[in-house]
Design an enzyme around this catalytic site. Structure first.
Site, PDB file in Angstrom:
ATOM      1  N   GLU A 192     -17.069 -51.154 -80.552  1.00  0.00           N
ATOM      2  CA  GLU A 192     -18.173 -51.184 -81.515  1.00  0.00           C
ATOM      3  C   GLU A 192     -19.027 -52.437 -81.411  1.00  0.00           C
ATOM      4  OE1 GLU A 192     -15.140 -50.101 -82.245  1.00  0.00           O
ATOM      5  OE2 GLU A 192     -15.538 -48.018 -82.802  1.00  0.00           O
TER       6      GLU A 192
ATOM      7  N   HIS B 255     -10.514 -44.952 -93.815  1.00  0.00           N
ATOM      8  CA  HIS B 255     -11.483 -43.987 -93.287  1.00  0.00           C
ATOM      9  C   HIS B 255     -12.332 -43.347 -94.375  1.00  0.00           C
ATOM     10  CE1 HIS B 255      -9.419 -44.534 -89.563  1.00  0.00           C
ATOM     11  NE2 HIS B 255     -10.081 -43.575 -88.949  1.00  0.00           N
TER      12      HIS B 255
END
Ligand SMILES: Cc1ncc(C[n+]2csc(CCOP(=O)(O)OP(=O)(O)O)c2C)c(N)n1
Ligand SMILES: [Mg+2]
Lengths: 321, 326
Positions: free
Chosen positions: B62, B131
């Site tokens: 990322e 999440h």
């Protein structure tokens, strides 16, 4: 001295001397509080790496680095007046007085800037290289990396991406033996940093003596040619910073012996020796180059001092395009 | 050109595809965007249509996805980078905050950063604490970024196209739960909704409900229920957290004098806090009640379904909040 003319060698010398004089005056001006802030990372001692490697580039190639960026900007051809004005925080500075010492950039000469988050510029280097690859421009990105920066995630992610995408980038580790006060052996499991290239599938151009600009130039030339045709390359240049990490680093003065060793091989002296070997009568030319460099820096300081401060409009502009 | 009923996922796909056809500089990159057709299938068929040069699968990295997008945008490309879910954007946070948002300013306008960082967002079915983030307000905190989050298929198309065409860096959040939801979508390839423009999703005169993303649906459902009880809610979808359409909010508030803010995110230092502050700073003379906030509870989200739902906003909570301000 391979393929360089005497004029080119003198130009190399000129750039190194200019950087040295620039940095010496920056240190003084900081002490006089004319240059502000808490950060000023000087390049003294590392000139051979920056100048030698950039000599292997075309003007259309790209350079990006960390916060130790004054010398890199000078060697890439940024205007010295405007670099000094940035140190002073003036609106004529290369970054309009908003970037400061650690964030110099000059888009007009493909100097993409100094970046103060350790490793933060490495993915940007990959992105700039992607543009070259995407458009088939055949431009190379030369990205400087501190030894300390090889240990954060940006290094890993950026080198790996450059390999899987075959990006035209030369990763040049400036191993000046320390990240702030931490020696490479203390921070790094494999202190031969160039070996990291192998793990990523990047062409390893090995270690080079960073105190010798011609040695750096020779290997950089190969690496740049390789990157232009094939993909990423890595060089480790062993060098030394004469000043502390930043201007406030006191620990540094304790390393006298080590320092003396490197100063005996000062890149300016090494270059002078190369030139004298080539032409024993070159001495007066060298003296003239030094005098001109000093004058260039003094003129830059006058320019900076006479320049206007940024305004409220500068404060709020360029947040968005 | 007519409208066509499409799920939000397809509206986004069409927006992206049309922009790639229109502008050669636009490319996509991210984890699984190519051979896998995209984690959320937004880029289905792209690798085949546009090839590996413009549809670039990346490693699970990322930091470099965000950072390389910044570099390539500075250099003249127009990346649309995908972060699989916004939870993973935290790993690339430095590149987003320090470089995506700031390189333009820091170097005094020498560089533009025309990029979009697409992030799937929102809590799902028992996706659990790591999440289930909906952290867009964190990103909206920083000057230099634009942050958008559509609430339906039509807006998704128009907003994404605006984001891609704009010269500024945009964090573009797509609510996972809304991907399959159908709605009428203009087929016009130049249908663009301007950045920073909110939208009245339901006119009303009694209470202003300010929301965005998935909260708009709860707000509209709450408004429909409250209508039966004689309460007429106006639902303002800001669409963009930054730039924020305060003019639209204030205009509505001047009419209703009451406000409820609905968001999926956490309550501390939140969208709700910002709207409440804006209203009391600028609309004090019009206030007939304190601003009421509906958000997720101030807890990390658990796995077990019952307590997960307990922690989340819903239509009932919106209805209850409206009743408190009237
Ligand atoms: C992400 C991050 N962590 C820590 C710092 C503080 N810091 C600034 S420079 C530096 C040392 C870096 O050393 P190196 O990469 O070897 O570069 P050098 O200063 O030797 O040129 C550190 C730790 C920072 N700027 N960014
Ligand atoms: Mg170092």
């Amino acid at each position: 001295m391979a393929d360089l003319t005497k004029e080119q060698l003198l130009e190399m010398y000129r750039q190194m001397v200019l950087i040295r004089r620039f940095e010496e005056r920056c240190e003084e001006l900081y002490a006089q509080r004319k240059i502000g802030g808490v950060y000023l990372h000087l390049y003294n001692g590392q000139e051979g790496t920056g100048v030698g490697s950039m000599f292997a580039l075309k003007p259309s190639d790209h350079v990006i680095t960390a916060y130790r960026d004054h010398g890199i900007g000078i060697a890439k051809g940024a205007d010295v007046n405007r670099l000094m004005a940035e140190m002073f925080g003036k609106r004529t500075g290369v970054s309009g007085g908003k970037g400061g010492s650690m964030h110099l950039a000059d888009r007009s000469v493909n100097f993409w800037g100094g970046y103060a988050i350790v490793g933060g510029h490495l993915p940007l280097a990959a992105g700039i290289a992607l543009k070259s690859k995407y458009n088939d421009d055949k431009e190379v990105v030369l990205s400087f990396i501190g030894d300390g920066a090889t240990n954060n995630g940006y290094f890993h992610e950026s080198l790996n991406l450059s390999a899987v995408w075959d990006l035209p980038v030369v990763w040049l580790i400036e191993n000046n033996l320390y990240g702030m006060g931490t020696p490479v052996e203390v921070s790094t499991g494999q202190p031969e940093l160039h070996k990291r290239a192998i793990a990523y599938g990047i062409k390893d151009f090995g270690r080079v003596d960073g105190m010798d600009p011609l040695a750096v130039y020779a290997v950089a030339k190969e690496a740049v040619a390789y990157a232009r045709e094939h993909g990423p390359a890595l060089i480790e240049s062993i060098t030394y910073r004469y000043k502390g990490h930043g201007v406030s680093d006191r620990l540094y003065q304790r390393r006298e012996q080590e320092m003396a060793l490197y100063k005996a091989r000062d890149p300016l002296t090494v270059m002078e020796d190369h030139l004298k070997q080539l032409d024993p009568g070159v001495e007066s030319a060298l003296a003239a180059i030094d005098a001109a460099a000093r004058e260039t820096v003094e003129a830059a300081i006058r320019y900076a001092e006479e320049s206007p401060d940024p305004t409220y409009d500068d404060l709020i502009n360029h947040i968005y395009a | 050109m007519a409208d066509k009923v499409l799920p939000m996922r397809e509206a986004l796909r069409n927006a992206l595809r049309e922009e790639m056809i229109r502008d050669e500089r636009v490319y996509v990159m991210g984890q699984e965007v190519g051979a896998w057709d995209g984690t959320h299938k937004v880029t289905r068929g792209f690798l085949e249509e546009f090839g590996a040069r413009r549809v670039r699968d990346t490693p699970i990295s990322e930091m470099v996805i965000a950072g390389a997008a910044v570099g390539s945008a500075m250099a003249g490309l127009r990346p649309v980078a995908e972060i699989m879910t916004i939870n993973f954007a935290f790993v690339g946070m430095d590149a987003i905050i320090n470089h995506m948002a700031k390189v333009r300013y820091m170097f005094n306008g020498q560089f533009k950063v025309p990029m979009v960082l697409r992030c799937a967002t929102g809590w799902g079915n028992q996706a659990t604490a790591t999440h289930s983030h909906t952290p867009e307000p964190i990103f909206a905190h920083f000057p230099g970024l634009y942050v958008g989050m559509p609430s339906n298929a039509r807006d998704a198309k128009g907003m994404l196209k605006a984001a891609i065409r704009d010269d500024n860096p945009v964090l573009f959040s797509e609510v996972i739960a809304l991907y399959p939801k159908p709605g009428p979508v203009p087929e016009d390839p130049d249908f663009v909704l301007p950045i920073g423009k909110g939208d009245i999703k339901r006119p009303g005169k009694d209470v202003t409900i300010v929301s965005f993303g998935r909260g708009v649906e709860w707000s509209l459902d709450a408004a429909a229920a409250l209508e039966k009880e004689g309460v007429d809610c106006e639902v303002v979808d800001v669409r963009w957290l930054r730039p924020l359409d305060t003019a639209l909010i204030f205009e509505s508030f001047k009419k209703t004098n009451r406000c409820v803010v609905v968001e999926e995110s956490l309550p501390y230092y939140s969208f709700g806090s910002e709207i409440a502050a804006q209203i009391q700073e600028h609309m004090f003379d019009y206030m007939d009640a304190p601003v009421k906030r509906v958000s997720a509870m101030d807890v990390p989200l658990p796995y077990a379904r019952d307590i997960e739902l307990m922690a989340l906003p819903n239509v009932q909570k919106v209805i209850a909040a409206v009743k408190e301000v009237i």
